[in-house]
Scaffold this active site. Structure first.
Site, mmCIF file in Angstrom:
data_model
loop_
_atom_site.group_PDB
_atom_site.id
_atom_site.type_symbol
_atom_site.label_atom_id
_atom_site.label_comp_id
_atom_site.label_asym_id
_atom_site.label_seq_id
_atom_site.Cartn_x
_atom_site.Cartn_y
_atom_site.Cartn_z
ATOM 1 N N SER A 59 38.632 84.051 62.453
ATOM 2 C CA SER A 59 37.845 84.819 61.488
ATOM 3 C C SER A 59 37.318 83.897 60.398
ATOM 4 O O SER A 59 37.860 82.803 60.172
ATOM 5 C CB SER A 59 38.730 85.896 60.852
ATOM 6 O OG SER A 59 38.129 86.473 59.717
ATOM 7 N N TYR A 72 46.888 88.392 56.568
ATOM 8 C CA TYR A 72 45.956 88.324 57.696
ATOM 9 C C TYR A 72 45.207 86.996 57.723
ATOM 10 O O TYR A 72 45.075 86.354 58.771
ATOM 11 C CB TYR A 72 44.966 89.485 57.610
ATOM 12 C CG TYR A 72 43.859 89.462 58.648
ATOM 13 C CD1 TYR A 72 44.085 89.930 59.936
ATOM 14 C CD2 TYR A 72 42.590 88.998 58.329
ATOM 15 C CE1 TYR A 72 43.074 89.924 60.896
ATOM 16 C CE2 TYR A 72 41.576 88.982 59.265
ATOM 17 C CZ TYR A 72 41.818 89.445 60.554
ATOM 18 O OH TYR A 72 40.814 89.432 61.489
#
Length: 338
Positions: free
Chosen positions: A230, A243
């Site tokens: 990401s 995360y």
């Protein structure tokens, strides 16, 4: 070399024959799936599309679902390429296992792989069965094997069984897409319990470790592993403390494993999305305020759709991308890296 003057064929015959050959070649090319993908149903070139207006822009409606969320209940419903992706035979005969294959980038990859000729197994949580059934139906509609393997990746024994079931059900394994992830937004580190932190780490970091270890003995030279990282890996937002750490680790294991497995002929790459419209966002991955504006900060002024990344996974899996390993491919609408 024969003298053209002595040839029984006249120059006119040769030119005429060449014209017929070229016409035949053009006809074959036009009939090929690759050509079809670049043309409209009427045979004309597909129209250009403005990426800033191709998909919905914010503001989006407030909406919330319990974890892990369903794509089919989002407003608007994400596009995974269900109607738009057309294959060209780039993965014929391949065998793929995709975690988190019910929605998001995993679903887009599953659809694209099947339409490129691969058999596909998908893993998902039992609560995502509704979305998963749609994906399996789309895979089977292409005449490919579609294998549904639900279960919780936080369990090492299940991860080992998942690989074994995929290998048995597909008749082998040469593409592994480690895509499943847990994302929950918290304003402060003080709001994250040890249990929540462990859940994120087990899903995003431990599971790929267990699955890759179990899969490698079955993967021949020419196989590939693709991890979904990401933009959070290199430009984290303050509300995704745990995360973002896992996505940095994903990017790192991609580069490390690529060096380790390169001599064995197994490629390892990653895909680093920016803001993509998936159930992660509506099931606790973003605040309602952030959700309403989601993707609006990108130069394209909107979030991406999973369908816009499907072809990246195909390129990283296909044999013609054989020199790409240890790479991270970004798709962030003009913001961030890589």
């Amino acid at each position: 070399m024969a003298n053209l003057k002595d040839s029984p064929l006249s120059r006119r015959d040769m030119v005429s024959g060449a014209g017929v050959g070229l016409a035949a070649a053009a006809a074959v090319a036009a009939a090929s799936p690759a050509a079809a993908q670049d043309r409209s149903p009427a045979g004309r070139a597909a129209p250009m599309m403005d990426p800033t207006t191709k998909y919905p822009k914010p503001p989006f409606q407030k909406q919330s679902q319990p974890w892990p969320g369903l794509a089919s209940k989002m407003d608007p419903v994400p596009d995974h390429g269900e109607k738009s992706y057309r294959g060209s035979g780039r993965l014929v005969g391949r065998k793929a296992l995709i975690t988190g294959g019910d929605s998001g980038m995993g679903r887009a990859a599953a659809i694209a792989f099947a339409r490129e000729g691969a058999d596909v197994a998908i893993n998902y949580l039992a609560d995502e069965e509704e979305d998963a059934r749609q994906v399996i139906a789309l895979i089977k509609a292409e005449g490919r094997v579609g294998l549904a393997l639900p279960g919780d990746l936080r369990d090492e024994a299940f991860c080992v069984k998942l690989v074994a079931d995929a290998v048995n059900g597909l008749g082998g394994l040469d593409i592994l897409v480690s895509n499943a992830g847990r994302q929950q937004a918290h304003d402060s580190i003080l709001d994250i319990s040890t249990e929540q932190f462990d859940w994120t780490m087990k899903t995003n970091i431990y599971a790929p470790f267990w699955i890759i270890k179990a899969a490698l003995p079955h993967m021949p030279p020419g196989s590939c592993i693709i991890g979904t990282t990401s933009e959070q890996a290199y430009d984290p937002t303050p509300d995704l403390y745990d995360y973002a750490q896992t996505k940095a680790a994903t990017m790192n294991y991609v580069k490390s494993l690529a060096k380790q497995l390169g001599p064995k002929g197994i490629r390892v790459n990653g895909v680093a999305p920016g803001p993509i419209w998936t159930p992660l966002q509506v099931s606790g991955g973003a605040s309602q305020e952030k959700l309403q504006k989601f993707g609006g900060m990108t130069p394209l002024g909107r979030p991406g759709q999973p369908a816009e990344l499907g072809s990246i996974y195909v390129q990283l899996a296909a044999n013609d991308g054989s020199f790409a390993t240890g790479q991270v491919y970004g798709a962030a609408g003009g913001s961030g890296q890589p």
